[in-house]
Design a protein around this motif. Structure first.
Motif, PDB file in Angstrom:
ATOM      1  N   THR A 104       3.716   3.161  -9.533  1.00 15.50           N
ATOM      2  CA  THR A 104       3.103   2.547  -8.355  1.00 15.50           C
ATOM      3  C   THR A 104       2.153   3.527  -7.674  1.00 15.50           C
ATOM      4  N   PHE A 105       2.554   4.783  -7.585  1.00 11.70           N
ATOM      5  CA  PHE A 105       1.703   5.819  -6.987  1.00 11.70           C
ATOM      6  C   PHE A 105       0.366   5.924  -7.734  1.00 11.70           C
ATOM      7  N   VAL A 106       0.421   5.931  -9.054  1.00 11.99           N
ATOM      8  CA  VAL A 106      -0.812   6.022  -9.856  1.00 11.99           C
ATOM      9  C   VAL A 106      -1.690   4.793  -9.613  1.00 11.99           C
ATOM     10  N   LEU A 107      -1.073   3.608  -9.618  1.00  7.53           N
ATOM     11  CA  LEU A 107      -1.842   2.388  -9.368  1.00  7.53           C
ATOM     12  C   LEU A 107      -2.469   2.412  -7.974  1.00  7.53           C
ATOM     13  N   LEU A 108      -1.726   2.907  -6.993  1.00  5.81           N
ATOM     14  CA  LEU A 108      -2.237   2.907  -5.622  1.00  5.81           C
ATOM     15  C   LEU A 108      -3.360   3.914  -5.417  1.00  5.81           C
ATOM     16  N   TYR A 155      10.237   4.608  -1.995  1.00  7.87           N
ATOM     17  CA  TYR A 155       9.132   3.731  -2.428  1.00  7.87           C
ATOM     18  C   TYR A 155       7.928   3.894  -1.512  1.00  7.87           C
ATOM     19  N   GLN A 156       8.173   4.084  -0.206  1.00  4.31           N
ATOM     20  CA  GLN A 156       7.088   4.248   0.749  1.00  4.31           C
ATOM     21  C   GLN A 156       6.251   5.491   0.445  1.00  4.31           C
ATOM     22  N   LEU A 157       6.875   6.488  -0.199  1.00  6.32           N
ATOM     23  CA  LEU A 157       6.129   7.697  -0.571  1.00  6.32           C
ATOM     24  C   LEU A 157       4.943   7.385  -1.465  1.00  6.32           C
ATOM     25  N   ALA A 158       5.096   6.408  -2.356  1.00  2.00           N
ATOM     26  CA  ALA A 158       3.990   6.054  -3.248  1.00  2.00           C
ATOM     27  C   ALA A 158       2.763   5.635  -2.433  1.00  2.00           C
ATOM     28  N   TRP A 159       2.987   4.937  -1.329  1.00  2.00           N
ATOM     29  CA  TRP A 159       1.873   4.486  -0.493  1.00  2.00           C
ATOM     30  C   TRP A 159       1.272   5.625   0.324  1.00  2.00           C
ATOM     31  N   THR A 160       2.112   6.408   0.983  1.00  2.00           N
ATOM     32  CA  THR A 160       1.586   7.456   1.854  1.00  2.00           C
ATOM     33  C   THR A 160       0.894   8.563   1.060  1.00  2.00           C
ATOM     34  N   PRO A 178     -18.382   6.158 -14.133  1.00  2.90           N
ATOM     35  CA  PRO A 178     -17.135   6.701 -14.712  1.00  2.90           C
ATOM     36  C   PRO A 178     -15.918   6.469 -13.831  1.00  2.90           C
ATOM     37  N   LEU A 179     -16.103   6.518 -12.504  1.00  2.00           N
ATOM     38  CA  LEU A 179     -14.971   6.271 -11.606  1.00  2.00           C
ATOM     39  C   LEU A 179     -14.459   4.850 -11.765  1.00  2.00           C
ATOM     40  N   TRP A 180     -15.360   3.877 -11.781  1.00  2.33           N
ATOM     41  CA  TRP A 180     -14.934   2.468 -11.848  1.00  2.33           C
ATOM     42  C   TRP A 180     -14.353   2.132 -13.229  1.00  2.33           C
ATOM     43  N   ILE A 181     -14.940   2.678 -14.283  1.00  7.37           N
ATOM     44  CA  ILE A 181     -14.373   2.455 -15.619  1.00  7.37           C
ATOM     45  C   ILE A 181     -12.997   3.117 -15.715  1.00  7.37           C
ATOM     46  N   GLY A 182     -12.886   4.321 -15.140  1.00 14.85           N
ATOM     47  CA  GLY A 182     -11.610   5.023 -15.144  1.00 14.85           C
ATOM     48  C   GLY A 182     -10.544   4.255 -14.381  1.00 14.85           C
ATOM     49  N   CYS A 183     -10.933   3.604 -13.277  1.00 17.06           N
ATOM     50  CA  CYS A 183      -9.978   2.796 -12.509  1.00 17.06           C
ATOM     51  C   CYS A 183      -9.385   1.693 -13.384  1.00 17.06           C
ATOM     52  N   PHE A 184     -10.231   1.009 -14.136  1.00 18.39           N
ATOM     53  CA  PHE A 184      -9.733  -0.069 -14.984  1.00 18.39           C
ATOM     54  C   PHE A 184      -8.851   0.473 -16.104  1.00 18.39           C
ATOM     55  N   ALA A 185      -9.251   1.611 -16.686  1.00 17.32           N
ATOM     56  CA  ALA A 185      -8.461   2.198 -17.775  1.00 17.32           C
ATOM     57  C   ALA A 185      -7.078   2.616 -17.277  1.00 17.32           C
ATOM     58  N   VAL A 186      -7.021   3.210 -16.088  1.00 18.50           N
ATOM     59  CA  VAL A 186      -5.738   3.653 -15.536  1.00 18.50           C
ATOM     60  C   VAL A 186      -4.824   2.462 -15.275  1.00 18.50           C
ATOM     61  N   THR A 187      -5.371   1.381 -14.742  1.00 18.72           N
ATOM     62  CA  THR A 187      -4.528   0.212 -14.467  1.00 18.72           C
ATOM     63  C   THR A 187      -4.045  -0.443 -15.766  1.00 18.72           C
ATOM     64  N   GLY A 188      -4.800  -0.279 -16.854  1.00 24.93           N
ATOM     65  CA  GLY A 188      -4.302  -0.764 -18.145  1.00 24.93           C
ATOM     66  C   GLY A 188      -3.041  -0.023 -18.564  1.00 24.93           C
ATOM     67  N   LEU A 189      -3.015   1.280 -18.327  1.00 28.57           N
ATOM     68  CA  LEU A 189      -1.824   2.075 -18.658  1.00 28.57           C
ATOM     69  C   LEU A 189      -0.653   1.715 -17.738  1.00 28.57           C
ATOM     70  N   THR A 190      -0.933   1.543 -16.437  1.00 27.83           N
ATOM     71  CA  THR A 190       0.153   1.190 -15.525  1.00 27.83           C
ATOM     72  C   THR A 190       0.725  -0.184 -15.857  1.00 27.83           C
TER      73      THR A 190
END
Length: 442
Positions: free
Chosen positions: A236-240, A356-361, A382-394
């Protein structure tokens, strides 16, 4: 008409009255949430401080909030849900008023840290209380309604903040503190304490450990040893970090594109409007799917929204990005809170929600660092493509975690059924022997 009534019933019906009093208290609190969204503007505007100093103050607030969430979770399980809720809200109101009088560098820094230390302590208590009140099958809906109240109140406060500032900026601090205090009073008078009896027994066990009865102390360490839950929080932390580019990478990119802060504000406002309009219909739609799949899909939608910016960075694309990422947020937030409640034992719900709240803060601290570094070194695409790639892993991890959660829930239900069957046998035997069932089960 019948269909509309059915939709209303499936959205609002079947929840206990205590939940709705807590919902109203949350709405009242958020109706006056003026200070934090405009604090950076207040520092750089009327107080004439630098943006660097504003960022440092925001970081101190984030650090305080991270500590506050965990401490609030421990207090939720140790002293109870209701005392933690009331105490944290009153502390929050007091620190906000004090912050309104801060002028020196140290006073502003320490004031922001104090508000951070108070502001997040109520969230674990509130989430634990909702889990106590609401049956497991309705918790996603209950958390969605709570999230809806937060955004409904936030939208109102942002709409009237200009009117409030006509009376001076200090009025924002007084109004925020007043609604926070009113929230605490509503909870004190109308919301019952849902702290489970097991919390009292846990206190007794903590003292019995010193005597050496062989029992293990159940506390924060128990939460941290829960590998499934910690994997869930880490993912969740990575996704956030991706999602929080909404407040960091996105405004940086829009500024680089020559768009004004006012334009960003108007586009960002779409988020709150969509949540108010779509949160409950989308929640009803997603209820039919397993929670792990909902989290995986919501993460991909969030990543896809940012990924769209790789194809262009016009105003229209930024609007589309906000619309798509908001749909992902609607699916993610209440589902994550519900999974946390599923994994926690009754007397540990506060600690689980606090971790769980730690993931958000922490993601709110990490996201600007990651987004700023990538934008500076490589640019927007690269930032926006990386965002999509990371969410694929999550998404892949969430699918796996979802299966673990379902197995744990099924095992817990099986154990409860066996315990009830054993209890029935004991009771039946006691009755057959002419004994009182209470004596047989003592």
């Amino acid at each position: 008409m019948v269909r509309l009534r059915s939709a209303a019933e499936s959205t609002f019906g079947g929840l206990p009255g205590a939940f709705w009093w807590l919902w109203i208290a949350t709405l009242v609190n958020r109706l006056g949430g003026f200070v934090l969204p405009f604090f950076a503007f207040y520092i750089t505007g009327p107080l004439h401080r630098s943006a660097v100093f504003a960022g440092a103050v925001a970081a101190l607030f984030g650090a305080g909030a991270a500590v506050s969430g965990v401490v609030g979770g421990v207090l939720t399980d140790r002293i109870g849900r209701k005392p933690t809720l009331i105490g944290s809200q009153l502390a929050n109101a007091a620190t906000i008023v004090v912050l309104g009088y801060a002028r020196s560098t140290w006073a502003l820094a320490l004031g922001a840290l104090a508000v951070g230390l108070a502001t997040s302590a109520f969230r674990p208590a509130q989430n634990a209380m909702i889990a106590d009140m609401v049956p497991a099958g309705d918790r996603v809906r209950a958390y969605a309604l709570n999230f809806w109240a937060i955004n409904l109140g936030f939208s109102f406060s942002m709409a009237v903040v200009g009117l409030v500032t006509h009376f001076g900026y200090r009025t924002l601090f007084y109004a925020d503190a007043a609604t926070t205090t009113l929230c605490a009073l509503l909870i004190a008078i109308l919301v019952p304490d849902t702290t489970p009896v097991e919390t009292i027994r846990a206190r007794a066990r903590s003292s019995s450990v010193a005597v050496g009865d062989g029992r293990k102390r159940e506390g924060l360490g128990t939460v941290l040893r829960d590998r499934t839950f910690i994997a869930f929080v880490a993912t969740t932390f990575v996704l956030l970090i991706v999602f929080c580019q909404y407040n960091s990478g996105l405004p940086m990119a829009m500024s680089a594109s020559g768009l004004s802060a006012a334009t960003f504000g108007r586009i960002a406002a779409i988020n709150g409007v969509l949540i108010v309009l779509l949160q409950m219909p989308v929640t009803r739609l997603l209820k039919r799917y397993p929670e792990g799949r909902v989290l995986a899909g919501a993460g991909l939608v969030i990543g896809g929204g940012f990924g769209l910016l790789a194809f262009g960075q016009s105003i229209e694309m930024y609007v589309l990005c906000v619309v798509v990422t908001t749909l992902g947020e609607i699916g993610n937030t209440p589902t994550g809170q519900a999974i946390t409640a599923r994994l926690a034992a009754d007397h540990l719900r506060g600690r689980y929600q606090g971790v769980y709240q730690l993931a958000w803060t922490l993601s709110q601290v990490a996201a600007p660092l990651v987004g700023g570094a990538v934008l500076s070194a490589y640019g927007g695409a690269p930032l926006w493509i990386g965002c999509f790639a990371v969410t694929g892993l999550t998404a892949l991890v969430f699918l796996r975690i979802g299966k673990h959660v379902e197995r744990r829930v099924a095992a817990a239900r099986s154990a409860e059924a066996e315990a009830e069957a054993d209890q029935t046998k004991v009771t039946a035997t006691a009755i057959a022997d002419g004994q009182q069932p209470e004596l047989a089960t003592a």
